[in-house]
Write a protein that holds these residues in place. Structure first.
Motif, PDB file in Angstrom:
ATOM      1  N   UNK A 119       0.851  -1.190   0.000  1.00  0.00           N
ATOM      2  CA  UNK A 119       0.000   0.000   0.000  1.00  0.00           C
ATOM      3  C   UNK A 119       0.890   1.246   0.000  1.00  0.00           C
ATOM      4  N   UNK A 120       0.404   2.311  -0.559  1.00  0.00           N
ATOM      5  CA  UNK A 120       1.185   3.515  -0.810  1.00  0.00           C
ATOM      6  C   UNK A 120       1.693   4.208   0.456  1.00  0.00           C
ATOM      7  N   UNK A 121       0.885   4.247   1.506  1.00  0.00           N
ATOM      8  CA  UNK A 121       1.263   4.994   2.709  1.00  0.00           C
ATOM      9  C   UNK A 121       1.347   4.068   3.912  1.00  0.00           C
ATOM     10  N   UNK A 122       2.207   4.476   4.856  1.00  0.00           N
ATOM     11  CA  UNK A 122       2.317   3.733   6.109  1.00  0.00           C
ATOM     12  C   UNK A 122       2.810   4.647   7.214  1.00  0.00           C
ATOM     13  N   UNK A 123       2.407   4.309   8.426  1.00  0.00           N
ATOM     14  CA  UNK A 123       2.877   5.005   9.627  1.00  0.00           C
ATOM     15  C   UNK A 123       2.866   3.990  10.741  1.00  0.00           C
ATOM     16  N   UNK A 124       3.778   4.118  11.658  1.00  0.00           N
ATOM     17  CA  UNK A 124       3.809   3.134  12.728  1.00  0.00           C
ATOM     18  C   UNK A 124       4.716   3.534  13.863  1.00  0.00           C
ATOM     19  N   UNK A 125       4.840   2.606  14.774  1.00  0.00           N
ATOM     20  CA  UNK A 125       5.713   2.777  15.922  1.00  0.00           C
ATOM     21  C   UNK A 125       6.195   1.418  16.372  1.00  0.00           C
ATOM     22  N   UNK A 126       7.182   1.417  17.247  1.00  0.00           N
ATOM     23  CA  UNK A 126       7.699   0.144  17.741  1.00  0.00           C
ATOM     24  C   UNK A 126       8.280   0.327  19.136  1.00  0.00           C
ATOM     25  N   UNK A 127       8.415  -0.792  19.818  1.00  0.00           N
ATOM     26  CA  UNK A 127       9.010  -0.813  21.153  1.00  0.00           C
ATOM     27  C   UNK A 127       9.713  -2.150  21.342  1.00  0.00           C
ATOM     28  N   UNK A 128      10.704  -2.144  22.192  1.00  0.00           N
ATOM     29  CA  UNK A 128      11.438  -3.368  22.541  1.00  0.00           C
ATOM     30  C   UNK A 128      11.144  -3.737  23.977  1.00  0.00           C
ATOM     31  N   UNK A 129      11.195  -5.040  24.225  1.00  0.00           N
ATOM     32  CA  UNK A 129      10.924  -5.538  25.563  1.00  0.00           C
ATOM     33  C   UNK A 129      11.640  -6.867  25.780  1.00  0.00           C
ATOM     34  N   UNK A 130      11.802  -7.220  27.036  1.00  0.00           N
ATOM     35  CA  UNK A 130      12.336  -8.540  27.372  1.00  0.00           C
ATOM     36  C   UNK A 130      11.231  -9.584  27.478  1.00  0.00           C
ATOM     37  N   UNK A 131       9.995  -9.157  27.356  1.00  0.00           N
ATOM     38  CA  UNK A 131       8.870 -10.093  27.408  1.00  0.00           C
ATOM     39  C   UNK A 131       8.953 -11.056  26.222  1.00  0.00           C
ATOM     40  N   UNK A 132       8.416 -12.248  26.410  1.00  0.00           N
ATOM     41  CA  UNK A 132       8.428 -13.262  25.355  1.00  0.00           C
ATOM     42  C   UNK A 132       7.492 -12.893  24.212  1.00  0.00           C
ATOM     43  N   UNK A 133       7.738 -13.489  23.050  1.00  0.00           N
ATOM     44  CA  UNK A 133       6.831 -13.298  21.916  1.00  0.00           C
ATOM     45  C   UNK A 133       5.416 -13.684  22.316  1.00  0.00           C
ATOM     46  N   UNK A 134       5.263 -14.783  23.038  1.00  0.00           N
ATOM     47  CA  UNK A 134       3.933 -15.254  23.402  1.00  0.00           C
ATOM     48  C   UNK A 134       3.207 -14.257  24.298  1.00  0.00           C
ATOM     49  N   UNK A 135       3.897 -13.695  25.275  1.00  0.00           N
ATOM     50  CA  UNK A 135       3.255 -12.717  26.162  1.00  0.00           C
ATOM     51  C   UNK A 135       2.838 -11.469  25.380  1.00  0.00           C
ATOM     52  N   UNK A 136       3.705 -11.003  24.496  1.00  0.00           N
ATOM     53  CA  UNK A 136       3.373  -9.834  23.671  1.00  0.00           C
ATOM     54  C   UNK A 136       2.172 -10.160  22.793  1.00  0.00           C
ATOM     55  N   UNK A 137       2.213 -11.317  22.149  1.00  0.00           N
ATOM     56  CA  UNK A 137       1.131 -11.733  21.266  1.00  0.00           C
ATOM     57  C   UNK A 137      -0.194 -11.849  22.023  1.00  0.00           C
ATOM     58  N   UNK A 138      -0.147 -12.368  23.239  1.00  0.00           N
ATOM     59  CA  UNK A 138      -1.370 -12.489  24.042  1.00  0.00           C
ATOM     60  C   UNK A 138      -1.994 -11.120  24.309  1.00  0.00           C
ATOM     61  N   UNK A 139      -1.171 -10.123  24.594  1.00  0.00           N
ATOM     62  CA  UNK A 139      -1.697  -8.774  24.831  1.00  0.00           C
ATOM     63  C   UNK A 139      -2.220  -8.186  23.522  1.00  0.00           C
TER      64      UNK A 139
END
Length: 178
Positions: free
Chosen positions: A12-32
């Motif tokens: 798609x032509x346009x995008x905007x976003x953000x990101x963050x890093x954490x020590x939490x597991x992929x599964x915990x992040x995914x659950x939230x």
């Protein structure tokens, strides 16, 4: 809705976003991430989400719909408020089709990738405008997206860490999905 028009959303032509890093597991992040919407709302800056929902409702959209599946894991086609699950790859990705009335097509994608001593969560809005009105719509929303997605990813990562800290040490899973 013709879901095939969203399959190439990364182009798609346009995008905007953000990101963050954490020590939490992929599964915990995914659950939230997968608990977003419904009664949980959107974890941060809910007033902005509500304003957009009210705008949608005022022109006949379903923006005030607050519902989601609670009795099972999410799957493609499920509704989360005005969003529709496009793609889900546990525990790495959730892509949602924007379902409010607007001059274009949009997808909100959450991606969880391993990073140095932890994981990185990205939230990216992809937008394909329908004509000039779609471009103007995107330009009007873009500043809010830049702030919103940085705060959203930070809050999701914070909640994922809290979820892991609250989980029993002897459990075979760090968190539970709804």
């Amino acid at each position: 809705m013709d879901r095939s028009q969203f399959r190439g959303y990364r182009r798609f032509r346009y995008r905007a976003g953000g990101s963050a890093r954490t020590r939490a597991s992929q599964q915990a992040i995914f659950d939230v991430v997968t608990d977003i919407g419904g009664e949980n709302r959107y974890y941060t800056l809910n007033a902005l989400w509500t304003v957009r929902e009210l705008m949608d409702a005022a022109i006949g959209g379903n923006g005030l719909r607050h519902e989601r599946p609670h009795d099972r894991e999410l799957r493609p086609g499920d509704r989360i408020d005005s969003w529709e699950v496009l793609d889900i790859e546990r525990p790495k990705r959730l892509a949602l089709i924007f379902g409010m009335k607007a001059p274009g097509r949009g997808v909100l994608a959450f991606d969880i990738q391993p990073a140095d001593r932890g994981n990185r969560l990205s939230a990216t809005a992809y937008w394909e405008p329908d004509g000039l009105s779609g471009v103007l719509y995107w330009r009007a929303m873009q500043p809010a997206h830049l702030i919103l997605f940085d705060r959203l990813t930070q809050e999701i990562c914070r909640r994922a860490l809290d979820l892991e800290r609250a989980a029993p040490a002897h459990g075979d899973r760090t968190a539970s999905s709804t």
